[in-house]
Design an enzyme around this catalytic site. Sequence first.
Site, PDB file in Angstrom:
ATOM      1  N   LYS A 138      18.035 -16.165 -14.737  1.00 26.85           N
ATOM      2  CA  LYS A 138      16.984 -15.518 -13.943  1.00 26.85           C
ATOM      3  C   LYS A 138      17.189 -14.006 -13.887  1.00 26.85           C
ATOM      4  O   LYS A 138      16.242 -13.227 -13.900  1.00 26.85           O
ATOM      5  CB  LYS A 138      16.973 -16.100 -12.529  1.00 26.85           C
ATOM      6  CG  LYS A 138      15.924 -15.491 -11.603  1.00 26.85           C
ATOM      7  CD  LYS A 138      15.869 -16.229 -10.284  1.00 26.85           C
ATOM      8  CE  LYS A 138      14.859 -15.577  -9.340  1.00 26.85           C
ATOM      9  NZ  LYS A 138      15.352 -14.331  -8.766  1.00 26.85           N
ATOM     10  N   HIS A 155      20.419 -30.426  -6.249  1.00 25.10           N
ATOM     11  CA  HIS A 155      19.417 -29.417  -6.579  1.00 25.10           C
ATOM     12  C   HIS A 155      18.060 -30.095  -6.759  1.00 25.10           C
ATOM     13  O   HIS A 155      17.938 -31.044  -7.542  1.00 25.10           O
ATOM     14  CB  HIS A 155      19.814 -28.675  -7.856  1.00 25.10           C
ATOM     15  CG  HIS A 155      20.952 -27.728  -7.651  1.00 25.10           C
ATOM     16  ND1 HIS A 155      21.716 -27.725  -6.517  1.00 25.10           N
ATOM     17  CD2 HIS A 155      21.452 -26.741  -8.440  1.00 25.10           C
ATOM     18  CE1 HIS A 155      22.632 -26.778  -6.608  1.00 25.10           C
ATOM     19  NE2 HIS A 155      22.502 -26.178  -7.773  1.00 25.10           N
TER      20      HIS A 155
END
Length: 913
Positions: A574, A134
């Site tokens: 999120k 990531h």
Amino acid sequence: MAELLDQDAPLRADIRRLGRLLGATLVRQEGQALLTLVEEVRAQLRADPGAAAARLAGVDVVTGTKLARAFSTYFHLANITEQVHRARELRRRRAERGGWLERAAQLISERGVPADEVAAAADRLAVRPVFTAHPTEAARRSILAKLRAVADELDAEAADRALYGAAAHGAEAARDARLAELIDLLWQTDELRLDRPDPTDEARNAIYYLTDLYADAAPRVLTDLAETLRGLGVDPGPTARPLTFGTWIGGDRDGNPYVTPAVTRDVLRIQHEHGIRVADALLDDLISELSVSRHLRGVSLDLSASLAADLDRLPELAERFRRVNAEEPYRLKARCIKVKLANTRTRMREDHPHEPGRDYLGSTELIADLELMRASLARHAGQLAAAGRLSQAIRTVTAFGLHLATMDVREHAQAHHVVLAQLFERAGEVADYAALTRAQRRELLARELDSRRPLSTVDAPLTAAARRTFTVFRTIREAQDRFGPDVIESYIVSMTLGIDDVLAAVLLAREAGLVDVHSGQARIGFVPLLETPAELDAGGELLDDLLSLPGYRTLLRARGDLQEVMLGYSDSNKEAGITSSQWSIHRAQRALRDVAAKHGVRLRLFHGRGGTVGRGGGPTHESILAQPYGTLDGAIKVTEQGEVISDKYTLPVLARENLELTVAAVLQATLLHTTPRQPLEDLARWDAAMNVVSAAAFRAYRGLVEDPDLPGYFWAATPTELLGALNIGSRPAKRPDSGAGLAGLRAIPWVFGWTQSRQIVPGWFGVGSGLAAAREAGLGGELADMHKRWQFFQTFLSNVEMTLNKTDLGIAARYVETLVPQRLRHVFATIREEYDRTVAQVLAITGESATLERQPVLRRTLAVRDTYLEPLHHLQVALLAQYRMSSGRPDAALQRALLTTVNGIAAGMRNTG
């Protein structure tokens, strides 16, 4: 407080020293004018921030780039110096109070846990940090390597002082010369990547850390663990696997078109090349030490027979070694192992079949060879060597294998259904697979799984995308045949919304020969990834349905009745905000624990924690101990990514500390947190209070993200469009076909943008509204009690407090005033209002007058950093304004200047996303 700051004085002195050396570098490399400008900007920001901001807005691009580089380099030097001093403090604390394992052992002893329970827990202990690609590490490895060299110099100097006292001061000039040389080289090294890394580049970056761990930190932790367990009355064998390592690099296909089956094979090959290299070096050490002569001590019949067979099967072993080591059986056996390692390397390079006795398939045979040596030594007056260096070597090889890290393969759930739709249509059974309901798909797939007929053929006609997905399963089988069964163990299904998503992957694995219900074969396990609050809330029901299927249950028995479930922190945050995300994950763990117990299976939770609090990060030890009781039964996986990897593992002392605290926390939780710490009626009240907090926080957060003006505000107020140009990862920032809004934006760029502009919304937004709602409902006393006695709530608030302290809405206002159209600025007003509410509510619970009041050293450190961060933010705002006004293709020099500010802010904040 003064005493704490005095303890921090050596750190501040070293940072000032490196700052002076950096100033000298600026003069040597760029001239006195740059250093003068840096000092003037710093002074002006303290005296008149507005005038300083205006001055920075007027600098030209070339000067702006140099200024940004100067402040960025300062942060890199400050960061590594902090790591060095943290390492020194850890050494001192370990000498005075022992390590994490010693403290865990003391608690276990005080509780009076019987030795047989400790032994059973030790057998189940299976901690696995999983390295991902990531993209959150902004610094290049070339920069990190030079910073490591700076750390080594500072450490060597401290060691000289401890050894020689005042006499060591004479060497400071030479040490300063070396540090100056490194800082000059740092200045001359481009901090920006020219090209986007491909997955094999990312794999090599992870291998850099894994081989470091192999050489030092992991063997130390494994030895400490063995000694700790012996102190608790348990004698663990060296072939146990309490600590192993994992990787997603080369296996994480979800949204990354560059991770192909060929890339997966290449990454595994690269890992093995390095794994064999470090194993070979380990054998060299054993050869140097194990000089035991057959004339002086006997050797076991097993080892003698094995050695004779090796000498017969390995004609390539040099005649010189056969002669020189003829009476040194342990050295001769180690040399035979080295030949087998060389043969293994050749076999993999030339893709030949495995030859038992001549090369290794996986690490099982290698460990068996080493274990023969250990057992022989132990029976022939070599107990100390057997329990010492040789056992440590076996533990290390067992932890890393020849592959260094076990690869997880991950793919989006929908990709499997696309393949199956084409296969079912070809078979003439289902005309429109996509039109089936989830219940219909579940019934179809469960029935097909029990069937004996193949659904596909080698030449089954598939679209190119479907063929790539399907081929991955054959690649897994081929990799296990070529490298051994441990190289890939788990297949993760992203965005699992129902058990049909898991069954689709299982069915494709059956077609590739990886699983078979009728023969009870399961070469891989299947892992649902629960990523959204709705799926986390339904996780217990999903697992119950899955484990109730006879065919799937058969496959799970073949995997030792161990079911892994992955919890998605970043995407749930999120989607729902930090409060609801953390609470949903906590409740999901409870539900999954109870369902696993109902079906008599062991549960392994895989925590997909990001580096930042906004993506589920935070202190590892506290987060493990804050999990619900009974959810940890020895086995755990945790993602490690981006800047977290370099922060944790760059220095050997910190690497050892981070591995040890994770293993210690898991051992402690496994043995001591099997029942509630508080009465169930208290937990029930706290649960009810958290439901109130979470519901109100969710409404506030969704009110923000559903504001139709938020996308325009986010892109205007943050430099998120630059993330792709940083070239810090191979995976695209947005999911495929996700449009121009925020819905398809991945969690990393979402956090990146908010962090660069110092708003850090994902780390705290909604918390204040949630706590205020609970207080208005008469639950103020309950909140105080929760903070005092509930570790989950303590950890949650502590992480939120950290992000509140890193948030600076004064700096954020500069972004808004300069870059955001007037019609969108009401979004910032909403953010400011919720920030003020959150600070007030958190302080009301903690009883502090300011955030981090009880951590004065950390608070001071962050304040000092802000004095160097502020000019970078002002520069970034000014450069962004120019960047967005440029027509057509932006100026390359301007983009470079902007990216330099991004790097600097990332270094100063200690995180990118």
